[in-house]
Enzyme design. Sequence first.
Site, PDB file in Angstrom:
ATOM      1  N   GLY A 254       0.842  -1.240   0.077  1.00  0.00           N
ATOM      2  CA  GLY A 254       0.002  -0.039   0.160  1.00  0.00           C
ATOM      3  C   GLY A 254       0.954   1.140  -0.033  1.00  0.00           C
ATOM      4  O   GLY A 254       0.654   2.227  -0.764  1.00  0.00           O
ATOM      5  N   ALA A 255       1.851   1.112   0.856  1.00  0.00           N
ATOM      6  CA  ALA A 255       2.760   2.342   1.033  1.00  0.00           C
ATOM      7  C   ALA A 255       4.041   1.918   1.977  1.00  0.00           C
ATOM      8  O   ALA A 255       3.977   0.868   2.334  1.00  0.00           O
ATOM      9  CB  ALA A 255       2.179   3.403   1.659  1.00  0.00           C
ATOM     10  N   GLU A 257       7.001   3.457   4.421  1.00  0.00           N
ATOM     11  CA  GLU A 257       7.109   4.715   5.463  1.00  0.00           C
ATOM     12  C   GLU A 257       8.464   5.441   5.452  1.00  0.00           C
ATOM     13  O   GLU A 257       9.049   5.836   6.483  1.00  0.00           O
ATOM     14  CB  GLU A 257       6.790   4.107   6.839  1.00  0.00           C
ATOM     15  CG  GLU A 257       7.981   3.203   7.227  1.00  0.00           C
ATOM     16  CD  GLU A 257       7.563   1.724   7.200  1.00  0.00           C
ATOM     17  OE1 GLU A 257       7.028   1.540   6.372  1.00  0.00           O
ATOM     18  OE2 GLU A 257       8.118   0.760   7.881  1.00  0.00           O
ATOM     19  N   ASN A 258       9.388   5.448   4.461  1.00  0.00           N
ATOM     20  CA  ASN A 258      10.539   6.063   4.174  1.00  0.00           C
ATOM     21  C   ASN A 258      10.537   7.458   4.919  1.00  0.00           C
ATOM     22  O   ASN A 258       9.777   8.406   4.680  1.00  0.00           O
ATOM     23  CB  ASN A 258      10.933   6.187   2.794  1.00  0.00           C
ATOM     24  CG  ASN A 258      10.702   5.080   1.864  1.00  0.00           C
ATOM     25  OD1 ASN A 258      11.270   4.113   1.941  1.00  0.00           O
ATOM     26  ND2 ASN A 258      10.015   5.133   0.968  1.00  0.00           N
ATOM     27  N   HIS A 288      -1.235   5.918   8.903  1.00  0.00           N
ATOM     28  CA  HIS A 288      -0.504   4.730   9.285  1.00  0.00           C
ATOM     29  C   HIS A 288       0.949   5.263   9.070  1.00  0.00           C
ATOM     30  O   HIS A 288       1.865   5.105   9.903  1.00  0.00           O
ATOM     31  CB  HIS A 288      -0.703   3.568   8.468  1.00  0.00           C
ATOM     32  CG  HIS A 288      -0.038   2.232   8.358  1.00  0.00           C
ATOM     33  ND1 HIS A 288      -0.467   1.137   8.942  1.00  0.00           N
ATOM     34  CD2 HIS A 288       1.254   1.975   8.323  1.00  0.00           C
ATOM     35  CE1 HIS A 288       0.323  -0.070   8.904  1.00  0.00           C
ATOM     36  NE2 HIS A 288       1.503   0.580   8.420  1.00  0.00           N
ATOM     37  N   GLU A 289       1.518   5.312   7.485  1.00  0.00           N
ATOM     38  CA  GLU A 289       2.723   5.779   7.183  1.00  0.00           C
ATOM     39  C   GLU A 289       3.271   6.725   8.225  1.00  0.00           C
ATOM     40  O   GLU A 289       4.567   6.708   8.616  1.00  0.00           O
ATOM     41  CB  GLU A 289       2.915   6.209   6.036  1.00  0.00           C
ATOM     42  CG  GLU A 289       2.355   4.926   4.810  1.00  0.00           C
ATOM     43  CD  GLU A 289       2.732   3.565   5.066  1.00  0.00           C
ATOM     44  OE1 GLU A 289       4.100   3.374   5.519  1.00  0.00           O
ATOM     45  OE2 GLU A 289       2.186   2.755   5.177  1.00  0.00           O
ATOM     46  N   HIS A 292       4.709   5.706  11.378  1.00  0.00           N
ATOM     47  CA  HIS A 292       6.050   4.808  11.263  1.00  0.00           C
ATOM     48  C   HIS A 292       7.094   5.875  11.460  1.00  0.00           C
ATOM     49  O   HIS A 292       8.196   5.506  11.797  1.00  0.00           O
ATOM     50  CB  HIS A 292       6.187   4.388   9.951  1.00  0.00           C
ATOM     51  CG  HIS A 292       5.603   2.821   9.930  1.00  0.00           C
ATOM     52  ND1 HIS A 292       5.548   2.160  10.819  1.00  0.00           N
ATOM     53  CD2 HIS A 292       4.651   2.368   9.032  1.00  0.00           C
ATOM     54  CE1 HIS A 292       4.978   0.612  10.597  1.00  0.00           C
ATOM     55  NE2 HIS A 292       4.231   1.275   9.399  1.00  0.00           N
ATOM     56  N   GLU A 311       4.404  -2.600  12.659  1.00  0.00           N
ATOM     57  CA  GLU A 311       3.095  -2.780  11.971  1.00  0.00           C
ATOM     58  C   GLU A 311       2.138  -2.592  12.789  1.00  0.00           C
ATOM     59  O   GLU A 311       0.969  -2.167  12.458  1.00  0.00           O
ATOM     60  CB  GLU A 311       2.919  -3.880  11.142  1.00  0.00           C
ATOM     61  CG  GLU A 311       4.013  -3.818  10.003  1.00  0.00           C
ATOM     62  CD  GLU A 311       4.215  -2.534   8.863  1.00  0.00           C
ATOM     63  OE1 GLU A 311       3.079  -1.825   9.155  1.00  0.00           O
ATOM     64  OE2 GLU A 311       5.162  -2.235   8.487  1.00  0.00           O
TER      65      GLU A 311
HETATM   66 ZN   LIG Z   1       3.326  -0.034   7.958  1.00  0.00          ZN
END
Ligand SMILES: [Zn+2]
Length: 817
Positions: A254-255, A257-258, A288-289, A292, A311
């Site tokens: 989905g994505a 988190e850089n 969500h990202e 992180h 996660e």
């Molecule tokens: Zn994640």
Amino acid sequence: MPSLTVDGARTRAAALSVQSYDVDLDLTQGERTFGSTTTIRFTASGTTTWLDVKPDELISVTLNGAPVDVAGLNDGRLELAGLQSDNELVVVASMLYSHDGEGLHRSVDAADGLAYTYGMSFLDAGPRIFACFDQPDLKAPYRMKVTARPEWLVLGNGAATQVSPGRWELAETPPLSTYFVTVVAGPYHQITDEHDGIALSVVARQSLKEPLEREAEDIFTVTKQSFDAYHRMFGYRYPFGEYHQAFVPEFNAGAMENPGCVTFRDSMVFRSAVTDAERGNRARTVVHEMAHQWFGDTVTMTWWNDLWLNESFAEYMAHRVSTDATDYTDNWIDFAFIRKWWGLQADQRSSTHPVAADPVKDALASLDDFDGISYAKGAAVLKQLAAYLGDDVFLAGVRAHIVSNEFGNATFGDLLAKWTEAGAVDLDNWAGAWLRTPGLDTISASRTATGIKLSRIAPTAYPASRPHKLTVGGYDAAGQATTVDVLLDADEVDVPLDPSVAVVIPDAGDDTWAKIRLDADSLANLPSVLPKIEDGVTRAVVLNSLRDSIADAELDPRLGFEVLIGMLPHETSDIAVGTMVGWANMHLLGFYLPYEPYRGHVAEALAARLGTAPAGSSLQLAVARGYVRFTDEVDVLRSWLNGGAPDGLAMDADLRWTVLLQLARLGAVGDADIDAELERDTSSEGVVHATRCRAALPAPEAKERAWTLIMTDPDVANYELYAACEGFWHPAQLELTAPYVDRYFAEIAGTEKLRSGWVVASSAKLAFPRYAVEQRIVERASDLVADDSVAAGIRRSVGDGVDDLKRALAVRSAFGN
Ligand SMILES: [Zn+2]
């Protein structure tokens, strides 16, 4: 290629300390490769170690001024000897662009021929971009430079500045793990904003410029609300400078988190109408990202076994923060219907595992555990934990964990210690039962003369005493609720609730993690009472209970079907409709029950609901998609394509393709029609849709063509591969696809040699012959699972497919369907 073991990682981390990475990438060398020069400064306590680098060509390696023989490179590793206490290592390499979504992915947009790149270093793909000591606990600051075409935009973990045409320098970052270092480069369209001193931007391909302009405000609003919420919650400011959100092509997850530069799949820049559920999902992904950035990026797990904690935490926070701080408030309904069901299934498979695993698996094998347990079960358990500890203690522990491990690494044990310092008691026992033991309890209600008895049964394979904080709801015939809060910390607990209520629902608020069973009276009253229950979360709890009881062959799937048909005329939640349609498609029709005549009944119910759904509503879109999936009325579908769609339903590019896919399945269109649609929609998305439609055609040559692509094409882009798998199998085409059932088991292992990483397991899962519900297939698949020469990811996908098949066989045998 050998994968890093935990022992190897510990040895290297004990011997090395990395001071800095200078990475210089040249993206102007053509379509196949790019230049990568890395200078690593590090100290060493011993004289030897190894470097991770996966180049097309390793051009030169220089250690403290002396050349190292590049011929020593073996399977992505180069041994280094003669280390001093302070070292400078310079690695010059030519790297391959990837097409599987890992490493530096390069994609050409079908709409305009423009090329785009982005880096995906997760989980062990960093060395496909730059030479490094690739493990999460060797963090270091990065200084990156990039040479690109003058018209390109470059983004990365540090703020990027164009110092001369095509030459970019990125600001030095705080210490980063290798797995979240990225660079995003291409002629991306960018929209900028700012919030609370943080520079923001969103970017996407030029061909998505118009939808990006339309969607940017919503994305920025959620972004700003979430920053404020996290700053309040953690009391620790976002530490990575700018915050860019890049919507990139052909992204597998989905994505990702850089830090400072999150990458998302670009289907989240909606070019067509979407449901509220899809909007909510995007908002949750943004939240969500961002979670992180603190939990994962500022503090990183020491080894991959604790990836669950990243996660679970981000998943829990995404639901909590988007509900509390953004306009998207249906997140817990979505969690109950979709995420939780994903995890409940995973926790009952033969491949289940504790949320918190021991650090025994190597890096790549850890990816197998990155599933519904790590996300949904972990999030549900953290929700239980916050209720068990009290929110103040929960958040105080999290804050202390972030501050004391800033820019470093930590284990789950370190976090438990912080919660204990914050006031938690007996946490080890709690964590042992909930996090270190797999499996889930069954919670059921029974009626006594004076009240309700709530029972808890642990699975025999995984005994543990799990305390559950939950509510029990009693519902009268009109769906009116009386709820009681209960701590279920014994095998039986009495609940003061009127035993004459029509329906009793354990865990009515979906607060815990368990299999929920309803008593016989409640089940009998369900078809009439369920549609009257107001709370969407409670309806999800009931539907999950039904789905699970049927999957366990305890309940006749025809009863589940009856409830579904009873719900559809009344259901107002697009999430619920989407879930019921998905359940009918994946589990009921052609799996537990015959495809016909049940398909016809679902299509009729959806057609009727289409007549009552408000024009232009999200519900109308969810119902329309479901109707299209199940109807065989070719004339109606054709009329939708030709201006005859229901009022309010936008026949935009994606819905047109959805209709065409069903026409393709029904054999009502052919290659020429698909080509014509592709002329209307020349986008990369169109190419993917067309691939799915072609694979769905009920013709031998179409199936053979799709099969050849799936099993033999090394160059097919990941999204087209998935689409071919999705289009291939269908319960109405069993005879046509029968020869491919055995071919799947003969050929799937070979796909490991064509592709690498994530794609291998994903395509093995999607291409599994799901509708071949035969004992013979269980045996065939079990043989493949037992063969350790087959890639672990393929065996995991096949193993999960077998679990489903066994359930379908048991259901059919128990209820004679
Ligand atoms: Zn994640």
